[in-house]
Design a protein around this motif. Structure first.
Motif, PDB file in Angstrom:
ATOM      1  N   LEU A 197      54.292 -38.430  32.656  1.00  0.00           N
ATOM      2  CA  LEU A 197      55.169 -37.504  31.691  1.00  0.00           C
ATOM      3  C   LEU A 197      54.787 -36.117  31.757  1.00  0.00           C
ATOM      4  N   ILE A 198      53.257 -35.745  31.716  1.00  0.00           N
ATOM      5  CA  ILE A 198      52.780 -34.540  31.605  1.00  0.00           C
ATOM      6  C   ILE A 198      52.002 -34.207  33.038  1.00  0.00           C
ATOM      7  N   LYS A 199      52.185 -34.814  33.896  1.00  0.00           N
ATOM      8  CA  LYS A 199      51.390 -34.665  35.073  1.00  0.00           C
ATOM      9  C   LYS A 199      51.782 -33.147  35.773  1.00  0.00           C
ATOM     10  N   PRO A 200      53.019 -32.871  35.872  1.00  0.00           N
ATOM     11  CA  PRO A 200      53.343 -31.551  36.478  1.00  0.00           C
ATOM     12  C   PRO A 200      52.976 -30.483  35.788  1.00  0.00           C
ATOM     13  N   HIS A 201      52.169 -29.467  36.212  1.00  0.00           N
ATOM     14  CA  HIS A 201      51.774 -28.427  35.389  1.00  0.00           C
ATOM     15  C   HIS A 201      52.013 -27.203  36.219  1.00  0.00           C
ATOM     16  N   VAL A 202      51.922 -25.937  35.403  1.00  0.00           N
ATOM     17  CA  VAL A 202      51.534 -24.817  36.187  1.00  0.00           C
ATOM     18  C   VAL A 202      50.466 -24.031  35.631  1.00  0.00           C
ATOM     19  N   MET A 203      49.620 -23.220  36.485  1.00  0.00           N
ATOM     20  CA  MET A 203      48.486 -22.758  35.902  1.00  0.00           C
ATOM     21  C   MET A 203      48.310 -21.185  36.598  1.00  0.00           C
ATOM     22  N   GLY A 204      47.634 -20.434  36.070  1.00  0.00           N
ATOM     23  CA  GLY A 204      47.487 -19.316  36.737  1.00  0.00           C
ATOM     24  C   GLY A 204      47.201 -18.146  35.640  1.00  0.00           C
ATOM     25  N   TYR A 205      47.558 -16.819  36.015  1.00  0.00           N
ATOM     26  CA  TYR A 205      47.394 -15.661  35.143  1.00  0.00           C
ATOM     27  C   TYR A 205      48.372 -14.579  35.530  1.00  0.00           C
ATOM     28  N   ALA A 206      48.599 -13.709  34.825  1.00  0.00           N
ATOM     29  CA  ALA A 206      49.770 -12.537  35.163  1.00  0.00           C
ATOM     30  C   ALA A 206      49.152 -11.258  34.656  1.00  0.00           C
ATOM     31  N   VAL A 207      49.069 -10.270  35.383  1.00  0.00           N
ATOM     32  CA  VAL A 207      48.290  -9.282  35.026  1.00  0.00           C
ATOM     33  C   VAL A 207      49.524  -7.865  34.512  1.00  0.00           C
ATOM     34  N   LYS A 208      49.221  -7.274  33.586  1.00  0.00           N
ATOM     35  CA  LYS A 208      50.449  -6.345  32.980  1.00  0.00           C
ATOM     36  C   LYS A 208      50.096  -5.170  33.865  1.00  0.00           C
ATOM     37  N   PRO A 217      63.374 -32.707  40.504  1.00  0.00           N
ATOM     38  CA  PRO A 217      64.562 -33.143  40.092  1.00  0.00           C
ATOM     39  C   PRO A 217      64.766 -34.684  40.654  1.00  0.00           C
ATOM     40  N   SER A 218      64.106 -34.821  42.063  1.00  0.00           N
ATOM     41  CA  SER A 218      64.247 -36.039  42.648  1.00  0.00           C
ATOM     42  C   SER A 218      63.443 -37.157  42.187  1.00  0.00           C
ATOM     43  N   SER A 219      62.454 -37.044  41.260  1.00  0.00           N
ATOM     44  CA  SER A 219      61.325 -37.925  40.943  1.00  0.00           C
ATOM     45  C   SER A 219      61.982 -38.600  39.424  1.00  0.00           C
ATOM     46  N   TRP A 220      61.237 -39.997  39.612  1.00  0.00           N
ATOM     47  CA  TRP A 220      61.556 -40.626  38.228  1.00  0.00           C
ATOM     48  C   TRP A 220      60.797 -40.014  37.062  1.00  0.00           C
ATOM     49  N   THR A 221      59.824 -39.134  37.278  1.00  0.00           N
ATOM     50  CA  THR A 221      59.341 -38.617  36.274  1.00  0.00           C
ATOM     51  C   THR A 221      60.196 -37.761  35.623  1.00  0.00           C
ATOM     52  N   TYR A 222      61.176 -37.048  36.152  1.00  0.00           N
ATOM     53  CA  TYR A 222      62.185 -36.207  36.027  1.00  0.00           C
ATOM     54  C   TYR A 222      63.064 -36.858  34.919  1.00  0.00           C
ATOM     55  N   MET A 224      72.337 -41.588  39.271  1.00  0.00           N
ATOM     56  CA  MET A 224      71.127 -41.294  38.644  1.00  0.00           C
ATOM     57  C   MET A 224      71.545 -40.555  37.419  1.00  0.00           C
ATOM     58  N   SER A 225      72.154 -39.466  37.452  1.00  0.00           N
ATOM     59  CA  SER A 225      72.511 -38.462  36.243  1.00  0.00           C
ATOM     60  C   SER A 225      73.159 -39.191  34.991  1.00  0.00           C
ATOM     61  N   ILE A 226      74.139 -40.155  35.770  1.00  0.00           N
ATOM     62  CA  ILE A 226      74.929 -40.770  34.537  1.00  0.00           C
ATOM     63  C   ILE A 226      73.978 -41.682  33.855  1.00  0.00           C
ATOM     64  N   CYS A 227      73.257 -42.541  34.433  1.00  0.00           N
ATOM     65  CA  CYS A 227      72.279 -43.410  34.029  1.00  0.00           C
ATOM     66  C   CYS A 227      71.379 -42.719  32.924  1.00  0.00           C
ATOM     67  N   MET A 228      70.886 -41.551  33.308  1.00  0.00           N
ATOM     68  CA  MET A 228      69.953 -40.640  32.463  1.00  0.00           C
ATOM     69  C   MET A 228      70.673 -40.268  31.300  1.00  0.00           C
ATOM     70  N   GLY A 229      71.808 -39.818  31.320  1.00  0.00           N
ATOM     71  CA  GLY A 229      72.729 -39.434  30.211  1.00  0.00           C
ATOM     72  C   GLY A 229      72.911 -40.419  29.085  1.00  0.00           C
ATOM     73  N   ILE A 230      73.189 -41.585  29.740  1.00  0.00           N
ATOM     74  CA  ILE A 230      73.292 -42.895  28.983  1.00  0.00           C
ATOM     75  C   ILE A 230      72.172 -43.238  28.002  1.00  0.00           C
ATOM     76  N   CYS A 231      70.905 -43.487  28.836  1.00  0.00           N
ATOM     77  CA  CYS A 231      69.504 -43.531  28.266  1.00  0.00           C
ATOM     78  C   CYS A 231      69.125 -42.656  27.447  1.00  0.00           C
ATOM     79  N   THR A 232      69.333 -41.237  27.607  1.00  0.00           N
ATOM     80  CA  THR A 232      69.019 -40.312  26.642  1.00  0.00           C
ATOM     81  C   THR A 232      69.849 -40.306  25.382  1.00  0.00           C
ATOM     82  N   LEU A 233      71.209 -40.519  25.530  1.00  0.00           N
ATOM     83  CA  LEU A 233      71.851 -40.752  24.406  1.00  0.00           C
ATOM     84  C   LEU A 233      71.331 -42.006  23.787  1.00  0.00           C
TER      85      LEU A 233
END
Length: 243
Positions: A232-243, A180-185, A1-10
């Motif tokens: 493509l933009i389905k994975p999200h993170v949400m929340g808040y961080a306190v100083k 990383p195991s998903s087609w979305t990745y 999968m990684s080789i195919c991804m590299g070729i398609c990205t190129l």
């Protein structure tokens, strides 16, 4: 999968060479004027689909108002068209920042529809350099769909930390890299070269949660969610961080 991804990205990088050339010679500047209009339309659709998530995210914003300084004072980094205004508590004072000055007229339009708020100022600045905002001067900082397109996620979070008062909070809602195991990745990496140009620098492959975890906040409330959006933009993170 990684080789195919590299070729398609190129392949997609090669297809983007004309766009890269246009950017180098300054022919893409007109898009900075067009992009705010596109975001005004896109943000309305995003808000409709993410309404409940945003209500949940900003539900406790008012708790971070400094009791001796009056209403909540909030800084929004990459405010765009003001899509978050409707979710802010009544009386909130908002400082808006964005590197694109062409968002300003859309901001005023959004503020006119949200009379429960008061906009203190609009600052044309990148999130990595908020020198016009004093250290420890705001109760809350908001970043939504911004950390995907900044030059340095780490630096933006550092600036958010700096301008927050002790006990203040940084609120975030960002799309991130898929499992990383998903087609979305796979497709996030393949389509990234093209996506960057039409998304005004947006990157699909950022692991934003790692920068948040390493930022040194005293408390971090972070969740990974699957947003009701395109894959493509389905994975999200949400929340808040306190100083």
């Amino acid at each position: 999968m990684s080789i195919c991804m590299g070729i398609c990205t190129l392949l997609f990088k090669t297809l983007c060479l004309p766009l890269q050339l246009m950017e180098l010679v300054g022919l893409c500047g007109f898009y900075k004027r067009v992009f705010p209009f596109l975001m005004f339309k896109i943000s309305a659709n995003y808000n409709k689909k993410m309404h409940e998530k945003k209500k949940e995210l900003f539900g406790n914003l008012s708790e971070f108002a400094s009791s001796d300084a009056g209403p909540l004072r909030l800084l929004e980094i990459g405010c765009g068209t003001g899509a978050n205004f409707q979710f802010y508590p009544r009386g909130c004072r908002v400082i808006c920042t964005d590197p694109n000055p062409h968002f300003e007229r859309f901001l005023h339009k959004s503020m006119a529809s949200n009379s429960h708020l008061r906009m203190e100022q609009f600052v044309v600045a990148a999130g990595e350099d908020l020198r016009s905002v004093g250290s420890g001067s705001v109760d809350a900082v908001v970043c939504t769909l911004v950390l995907c397109s900044v030059r340095s996620t780490h630096r933006v979070i550092q600036e958010a930390y700096r301008v927050l008062r002790p006990g203040g909070a940084f609120f975030f809602l960002e799309h991130v890299l898929a499992d990383p195991s998903s087609w979305t990745y796979f497709f996030q990496h393949v389509l990234q070269p093209l996506w960057r140009y039409f998304g005004d620098g947006c990157e699909l492959t950022r692991q934003t949660w790692k920068d948040l975890e390493a930022a040194g906040f005293s408390d971090l409330k972070l969740r990974h969610i699957e947003a009701p959006l395109s894959p493509l933009i389905k994975p999200h993170v949400m929340g808040y961080a306190v100083k």
